[in-house]
Design a protein around this motif. Sequence first.
Motif, PDB file in Angstrom:
ATOM      1  N   ASP A   1       0.833  -1.206   0.000  1.00 54.03           N
ATOM      2  CA  ASP A   1       0.000   0.000   0.000  1.00 54.03           C
ATOM      3  C   ASP A   1       0.871   1.261   0.000  1.00 54.03           C
ATOM      4  OD1 ASP A   1      -2.273  -1.507   0.008  1.00 54.03           O
ATOM      5  OD2 ASP A   1      -2.662  -1.316   2.160  1.00 54.03           O
ATOM      6  N   PHE A   2       1.962   1.226   0.753  1.00 56.37           N
ATOM      7  CA  PHE A   2       2.889   2.362   0.807  1.00 56.37           C
ATOM      8  C   PHE A   2       3.511   2.615  -0.566  1.00 56.37           C
ATOM      9  CE2 PHE A   2       7.234   3.929   1.274  1.00 56.37           C
ATOM     10  CZ  PHE A   2       7.041   5.073   2.024  1.00 56.37           C
ATOM     11  N   LEU A   3       3.920   1.541  -1.248  1.00 56.95           N
ATOM     12  CA  LEU A   3       4.563   1.685  -2.557  1.00 56.95           C
ATOM     13  C   LEU A   3       3.570   2.103  -3.637  1.00 56.95           C
ATOM     14  CD1 LEU A   3       6.893  -1.451  -2.441  1.00 56.95           C
ATOM     15  CD2 LEU A   3       7.583   0.936  -2.198  1.00 56.95           C
ATOM     16  N   LYS A   4       2.357   1.599  -3.563  1.00 53.75           N
ATOM     17  CA  LYS A   4       1.343   1.952  -4.565  1.00 53.75           C
ATOM     18  C   LYS A   4       1.016   3.436  -4.518  1.00 53.75           C
ATOM     19  CE  LYS A   4      -0.960  -2.554  -4.878  1.00 53.75           C
ATOM     20  NZ  LYS A   4      -2.186  -3.336  -4.571  1.00 53.75           N
ATOM     21  N   LYS A   5       1.060   4.032  -3.341  1.00 53.26           N
ATOM     22  CA  LYS A   5       0.769   5.464  -3.208  1.00 53.26           C
ATOM     23  C   LYS A   5       1.914   6.328  -3.735  1.00 53.26           C
ATOM     24  CE  LYS A   5      -2.205   4.844   0.847  1.00 53.26           C
ATOM     25  NZ  LYS A   5      -2.369   5.094   2.303  1.00 53.26           N
ATOM     26  N   ARG A   6       3.051   5.713  -3.961  1.00 58.31           N
ATOM     27  CA  ARG A   6       4.243   6.462  -4.405  1.00 58.31           C
ATOM     28  C   ARG A   6       4.822   5.854  -5.677  1.00 58.31           C
ATOM     29  NH1 ARG A   6       3.341   6.387   0.759  1.00 58.31           N
ATOM     30  NH2 ARG A   6       3.812   8.193   2.083  1.00 58.31           N
ATOM     31  N   MET A   7       3.954   5.435  -6.565  1.00 54.32           N
ATOM     32  CA  MET A   7       4.375   4.766  -7.792  1.00 54.32           C
ATOM     33  C   MET A   7       5.287   5.643  -8.648  1.00 54.32           C
ATOM     34  SD  MET A   7       3.024   1.659  -8.009  1.00 54.32           S
ATOM     35  CE  MET A   7       2.945   1.347  -9.745  1.00 54.32           C
ATOM     36  N   LYS A   8       5.011   6.945  -8.698  1.00 55.95           N
ATOM     37  CA  LYS A   8       5.766   7.840  -9.572  1.00 55.95           C
ATOM     38  C   LYS A   8       7.155   8.157  -9.027  1.00 55.95           C
ATOM     39  CE  LYS A   8       1.679  10.061 -11.535  1.00 55.95           C
ATOM     40  NZ  LYS A   8       0.966  11.344 -11.773  1.00 55.95           N
ATOM     41  N   THR A   9       7.436   7.715  -7.807  1.00 52.74           N
ATOM     42  CA  THR A   9       8.751   7.975  -7.218  1.00 52.74           C
ATOM     43  C   THR A   9       9.825   7.100  -7.848  1.00 52.74           C
ATOM     44  OG1 THR A   9       7.659   8.498  -5.127  1.00 52.74           O
ATOM     45  CG2 THR A   9      10.028   8.109  -5.038  1.00 52.74           C
ATOM     46  N   PHE A  10       9.434   5.921  -8.361  1.00 51.66           N
ATOM     47  CA  PHE A  10      10.385   4.940  -8.842  1.00 51.66           C
ATOM     48  C   PHE A  10      10.408   4.879 -10.372  1.00 51.66           C
ATOM     49  CE2 PHE A  10       8.593   3.605  -4.787  1.00 51.66           C
ATOM     50  CZ  PHE A  10       9.729   3.461  -4.021  1.00 51.66           C
TER      51      PHE A  10
ATOM     52  N   TRP B   1      10.328   2.408 -13.164  1.00 49.66           N
ATOM     53  CA  TRP B   1       9.980   1.009 -13.368  1.00 49.66           C
ATOM     54  C   TRP B   1      10.551   0.462 -14.671  1.00 49.66           C
ATOM     55  CZ3 TRP B   1       8.343  -1.120  -9.114  1.00 49.66           C
ATOM     56  CH2 TRP B   1       7.671  -0.328  -8.167  1.00 49.66           C
TER      57      TRP B   1
END
Length: 242
Positions: free
Chosen positions: A123-132, A134
């Motif tokens: 859930d933490f990563l899904k809210k910050r998808m644009k940070t990484f 891919w």
Amino acid sequence: MDISEDNIIGKISPLIGFSGETKYTIGEIKLPVYVEGLNSMQKFCVVDVLLGCNIILGRPWIHEMRAVPSTYHQCVKIPTPWRVVTVKEEQDVKEVNLIPEDPNIKVLLGAKISKELEVKFTDFLKKRMKTFAWKQEDMIGISKDVITHKLGIDKSFKPIQQKRRKFTPKRNAIIQEDVERLLKAKMIKEVKFPEWLANVVVMQKKNGKWRVCVDFTDLNKACPKSISSASHRCNGRCYFWT
């Protein structure tokens, strides 16, 4: 690690990292090291830094154990009175897709963490998808106004253009596919008449896939080694992090 600080002998000495940063130890400590039936006492330098591991075993331990380390195979072979023991790191992880319809957007999580913690992580990563980033196209690069990397080539070395190597049709296809992928992602660009010319090397990874590298042997010889790196390599101690 449930080890009392009273066992640390106060002896301060500097450690120089690859970045040139100097860190001072807070002392030394002797600890038993047990590996596959063999036990030995080893001296460690204690450093107060935040790191992903507690202990790093250095060359003195390797020499005493007559061990043969292999970075490529990620293992250490140790001769014992009964047989040669192979100590290999086992990564107990599992893949978790953040977006089920896109198999490329996935992360590796510890296989033994609780389901509740796994849900919190995802859930933490899904809210910050644009940070990484891919895929390679997501890596926009760094502006030249911020920083530009240049090789410190010794001018006394003559530029070398390696003779072109021939590959099998299968490996040629692998190289072509990788080059086209990097060109599309704007990670590389075409240059003509370079002073230095190096061949590519195709190596097979553990998972069966192929990796395309560049043989920079000649170029590396012309680039002087940094003092900080040399200092780090020559220090043959073991390091113990608290």
